[in-house]
Design an enzyme around this catalytic site. Structure first.
Site, PDB file in Angstrom:
ATOM      1  N   LYS A  40       0.801  -1.204   0.000  1.00 52.60           N
ATOM      2  CA  LYS A  40       0.000   0.000   0.000  1.00 52.60           C
ATOM      3  C   LYS A  40       0.841   1.265   0.000  1.00 52.60           C
ATOM      4  O   LYS A  40       0.396   2.318  -0.416  1.00 52.60           O
ATOM      5  CB  LYS A  40      -0.882   0.029   1.262  1.00 52.60           C
ATOM      6  CG  LYS A  40      -1.880  -1.088   1.356  1.00 52.60           C
ATOM      7  CD  LYS A  40      -2.806  -0.854   2.564  1.00 52.60           C
ATOM      8  CE  LYS A  40      -2.673  -1.999   3.505  1.00 52.60           C
ATOM      9  NZ  LYS A  40      -3.492  -1.872   4.724  1.00 52.60           N
ATOM     10  N   GLY A  41       2.043   1.172   0.543  1.00 58.92           N
ATOM     11  CA  GLY A  41       2.838   2.369   0.830  1.00 58.92           C
ATOM     12  C   GLY A  41       3.040   3.346  -0.314  1.00 58.92           C
ATOM     13  O   GLY A  41       3.199   4.531  -0.097  1.00 58.92           O
ATOM     14  N   GLU A  97       8.017   2.080  -5.930  1.00 57.11           N
ATOM     15  CA  GLU A  97       8.084   1.725  -4.508  1.00 57.11           C
ATOM     16  C   GLU A  97       8.170   2.988  -3.656  1.00 57.11           C
ATOM     17  O   GLU A  97       8.757   3.980  -4.077  1.00 57.11           O
ATOM     18  CB  GLU A  97       9.343   0.887  -4.256  1.00 57.11           C
ATOM     19  CG  GLU A  97       9.069  -0.582  -4.015  1.00 57.11           C
ATOM     20  CD  GLU A  97       8.433  -0.890  -2.666  1.00 57.11           C
ATOM     21  OE1 GLU A  97       7.643  -0.071  -2.148  1.00 57.11           O
ATOM     22  OE2 GLU A  97       8.717  -1.968  -2.127  1.00 57.11           O
ATOM     23  N   ASP A  98       7.627   2.908  -2.461  1.00 59.35           N
ATOM     24  CA  ASP A  98       7.741   4.054  -1.542  1.00 59.35           C
ATOM     25  C   ASP A  98       9.166   4.170  -1.006  1.00 59.35           C
ATOM     26  O   ASP A  98       9.779   5.222  -1.058  1.00 59.35           O
ATOM     27  CB  ASP A  98       6.725   3.949  -0.386  1.00 59.35           C
ATOM     28  CG  ASP A  98       6.744   2.592   0.335  1.00 59.35           C
ATOM     29  OD1 ASP A  98       7.475   1.666  -0.081  1.00 59.35           O
ATOM     30  OD2 ASP A  98       6.021   2.461   1.335  1.00 59.35           O
ATOM     31  N   ASP A 101      14.487  -0.173   1.761  1.00 55.82           N
ATOM     32  CA  ASP A 101      15.114  -0.180   3.088  1.00 55.82           C
ATOM     33  C   ASP A 101      16.186  -1.276   3.083  1.00 55.82           C
ATOM     34  O   ASP A 101      17.307  -1.031   2.674  1.00 55.82           O
ATOM     35  CB  ASP A 101      13.991  -0.417   4.109  1.00 55.82           C
ATOM     36  CG  ASP A 101      14.447  -0.336   5.552  1.00 55.82           C
ATOM     37  OD1 ASP A 101      15.373   0.410   5.844  1.00 55.82           O
ATOM     38  OD2 ASP A 101      13.841  -1.035   6.396  1.00 55.82           O
ATOM     39  N   LYS A 129      17.194   4.010   1.906  1.00 51.45           N
ATOM     40  CA  LYS A 129      17.933   4.064   3.177  1.00 51.45           C
ATOM     41  C   LYS A 129      19.157   3.170   3.042  1.00 51.45           C
ATOM     42  O   LYS A 129      19.133   2.012   3.471  1.00 51.45           O
ATOM     43  CB  LYS A 129      17.049   3.467   4.274  1.00 51.45           C
ATOM     44  CG  LYS A 129      16.350   4.458   5.166  1.00 51.45           C
ATOM     45  CD  LYS A 129      15.783   3.693   6.360  1.00 51.45           C
ATOM     46  CE  LYS A 129      14.326   3.970   6.536  1.00 51.45           C
ATOM     47  NZ  LYS A 129      13.728   3.189   7.628  1.00 51.45           N
ATOM     48  N   PHE A 150      13.106   5.991  10.828  1.00 54.57           N
ATOM     49  CA  PHE A 150      11.823   5.458  10.397  1.00 54.57           C
ATOM     50  C   PHE A 150      10.888   6.618  10.076  1.00 54.57           C
ATOM     51  O   PHE A 150      10.581   7.425  10.935  1.00 54.57           O
ATOM     52  CB  PHE A 150      11.207   4.548  11.465  1.00 54.57           C
ATOM     53  CG  PHE A 150      10.094   3.711  10.904  1.00 54.57           C
ATOM     54  CD1 PHE A 150      10.367   2.513  10.249  1.00 54.57           C
ATOM     55  CD2 PHE A 150       8.785   4.140  10.994  1.00 54.57           C
ATOM     56  CE1 PHE A 150       9.342   1.759   9.690  1.00 54.57           C
ATOM     57  CE2 PHE A 150       7.750   3.388  10.437  1.00 54.57           C
ATOM     58  CZ  PHE A 150       8.037   2.197   9.796  1.00 54.57           C
ATOM     59  N   VAL A 151      10.483   6.696   8.825  1.00 55.71           N
ATOM     60  CA  VAL A 151       9.664   7.836   8.395  1.00 55.71           C
ATOM     61  C   VAL A 151       8.219   7.411   8.139  1.00 55.71           C
ATOM     62  O   VAL A 151       7.950   6.263   7.783  1.00 55.71           O
ATOM     63  CB  VAL A 151      10.251   8.510   7.133  1.00 55.71           C
ATOM     64  CG1 VAL A 151      11.575   9.191   7.438  1.00 55.71           C
ATOM     65  CG2 VAL A 151      10.426   7.506   6.000  1.00 55.71           C
ATOM     66  N   ASP A 157       3.441   4.152   6.481  1.00 55.41           N
ATOM     67  CA  ASP A 157       2.744   3.974   7.749  1.00 55.41           C
ATOM     68  C   ASP A 157       3.661   3.467   8.844  1.00 55.41           C
ATOM     69  O   ASP A 157       4.754   2.962   8.604  1.00 55.41           O
ATOM     70  CB  ASP A 157       1.632   2.933   7.565  1.00 55.41           C
ATOM     71  CG  ASP A 157       2.203   1.516   7.409  1.00 55.41           C
ATOM     72  OD1 ASP A 157       3.056   1.317   6.535  1.00 55.41           O
ATOM     73  OD2 ASP A 157       1.811   0.624   8.187  1.00 55.41           O
ATOM     74  N   ARG A 163      -0.510   7.360   7.171  1.00 53.87           N
ATOM     75  CA  ARG A 163      -0.362   7.378   5.713  1.00 53.87           C
ATOM     76  C   ARG A 163      -0.879   8.685   5.112  1.00 53.87           C
ATOM     77  O   ARG A 163      -0.476   9.086   4.022  1.00 53.87           O
ATOM     78  CB  ARG A 163      -1.164   6.225   5.083  1.00 53.87           C
ATOM     79  CG  ARG A 163      -0.636   4.844   5.405  1.00 53.87           C
ATOM     80  CD  ARG A 163      -1.268   3.829   4.443  1.00 53.87           C
ATOM     81  NE  ARG A 163      -1.146   2.461   4.910  1.00 53.87           N
ATOM     82  CZ  ARG A 163      -0.087   1.677   4.697  1.00 53.87           C
ATOM     83  NH1 ARG A 163       0.953   2.153   4.036  1.00 53.87           N
ATOM     84  NH2 ARG A 163      -0.051   0.454   5.147  1.00 53.87           N
TER      85      ARG A 163
HETATM   86  P1  IMP Z   1      12.581  -3.607   2.625  1.00 52.87           P
HETATM   87  O1  IMP Z   1      12.139  -4.949   2.162  1.00 52.87           O
HETATM   88  O2  IMP Z   1      13.352  -3.688   3.930  1.00 52.87           O
HETATM   89  O3  IMP Z   1      13.351  -2.819   1.585  1.00 52.87           O
HETATM   90  O4  IMP Z   1      11.318  -2.816   3.067  1.00 52.87           O
HETATM   91  C1  IMP Z   1      10.437  -2.288   2.222  1.00 52.87           C
HETATM   92  C2  IMP Z   1       9.127  -1.965   2.893  1.00 52.87           C
HETATM   93  O5  IMP Z   1       9.260  -1.759   4.312  1.00 52.87           O
HETATM   94  C3  IMP Z   1       8.638  -0.647   2.341  1.00 52.87           C
HETATM   95  O6  IMP Z   1       7.898  -0.843   1.154  1.00 52.87           O
HETATM   96  C4  IMP Z   1       7.830  -0.116   3.498  1.00 52.87           C
HETATM   97  O7  IMP Z   1       6.513  -0.612   3.435  1.00 52.87           O
HETATM   98  C5  IMP Z   1       8.511  -0.652   4.747  1.00 52.87           C
HETATM   99  N1  IMP Z   1       9.410   0.373   5.327  1.00 52.87           N
HETATM  100  C6  IMP Z   1      10.757   0.353   5.366  1.00 52.87           C
HETATM  101  N2  IMP Z   1      11.251   1.452   5.962  1.00 52.87           N
HETATM  102  C7  IMP Z   1      10.180   2.201   6.303  1.00 52.87           C
HETATM  103  C8  IMP Z   1      10.042   3.484   6.955  1.00 52.87           C
HETATM  104  O8  IMP Z   1      11.001   4.184   7.329  1.00 52.87           O
HETATM  105  N3  IMP Z   1       8.760   3.908   7.126  1.00 52.87           N
HETATM  106  C9  IMP Z   1       7.673   3.189   6.729  1.00 52.87           C
HETATM  107  N4  IMP Z   1       7.761   2.011   6.109  1.00 52.87           N
HETATM  108  C10 IMP Z   1       9.008   1.514   5.901  1.00 52.87           C
HETATM  109 MG    MG Z   2       4.619  -0.566   4.980  1.00 57.79          MG
END
Ligand code: IMP
Ligand code: MG
Length: 175
Positions: A40-41, A97-98, A101, A129, A150-151, A157, A163
């Site tokens: 959803k992000g 993608e939002d 991370d 990040k 963490f944003v 969210d 959101r």
């Molecule tokens: P990854 O698999 O660790 O790259 O994480 C990706 C998903 O984690 C993103 O699509 C977000 O939904 C969530 N996420 C990671 N960091 C943050 C943050 O700082 N705020 C909110 N959601 C996050």
């Molecule tokens: Mg999320």
């Protein structure tokens, strides 16, 4: 008490999104890209982004994922909650993608979508990040590189909250 401190203002985000849209328009001119929004992000970012991409033949599709594990840690185990509505074979796909991370979610999605044989597959992320990266992923279009914070807001969210903030903020817990 919870307080949210502005990290990137709506104006800063808006300017960057317009620039990304212009860049994407230029690179996809004469093509019919399929913008794949990772829910959803990413829905708020994608809504602004597509309106900044001035291409008449642009199409949009959605992919809803859930990363197992609650809270602020990604487990890397990704569940497709809702798949694309159409095949992407021979299409120019741009995954939106939002935030990247650890990179585990996007790496999983790239592997999955590659098996469907798109003509091209690129990534546009609003945030990256790098401090938490666990797998190298190429981000072709990036909004901002951010610190290890963490944003929330602008679609992102914390436990499904925040959101709807028009800007990106950092959650601070106060007594
Ligand atoms: P990854 O698999 O660790 O790259 O994480 C990706 C998903 O984690 C993103 O699509 C977000 O939904 C969530 N996420 C990671 N960091 C943050 C943050 O700082 N705020 C909110 N959601 C996050
Ligand atoms: Mg999320």
């Amino acid at each position: 008490m919870e307080q949210i401190v502005t990290y990137l203002s709506a104006e800063q985000i808006g300017e960057r999104v317009k620039a990304l849209g212009a860049q994407i328009k230029k690179e996809y001119a004469e093509r019919r890209p399929v913008i794949v929004v990772v829910l959803k992000g990413s829905f708020v970012f994608a809504a602004d982004l597509i309106r900044a991409i001035d291409l008449p033949a642009l199409r949009v599709d959605f992919l809803a994922v859930r990363s197992y594990g609650e809270g602020t840690e990604s487990s890397g185990v990704v569940q497709i909650v809702n798949d694309l509505s159409r095949p992407i074979e021979d299409e120019d796909v741009l995954l939106v993608e939002d935030i990247v991370d650890t990179g585990l979610t996007i790496a999983y999605l790239l592997d999955l979508l590659h098996t469907r044989k798109p003509k091209s597959l690129k990534v546009c992320a609003l945030l990256h990040k790098p401090a938490r990266s666990r797998i190298a992923v190429q981000i072709d279009y990036l909004g901002f590189t951010i610190e290890d914070r963490f944003v929330v807001g602008y679609g992102l969210d914390f436990g499904e909250k925040h959101r709807n903030l028009p800007y990106l903020g950092i959650l601070q817990h106060k007594e």
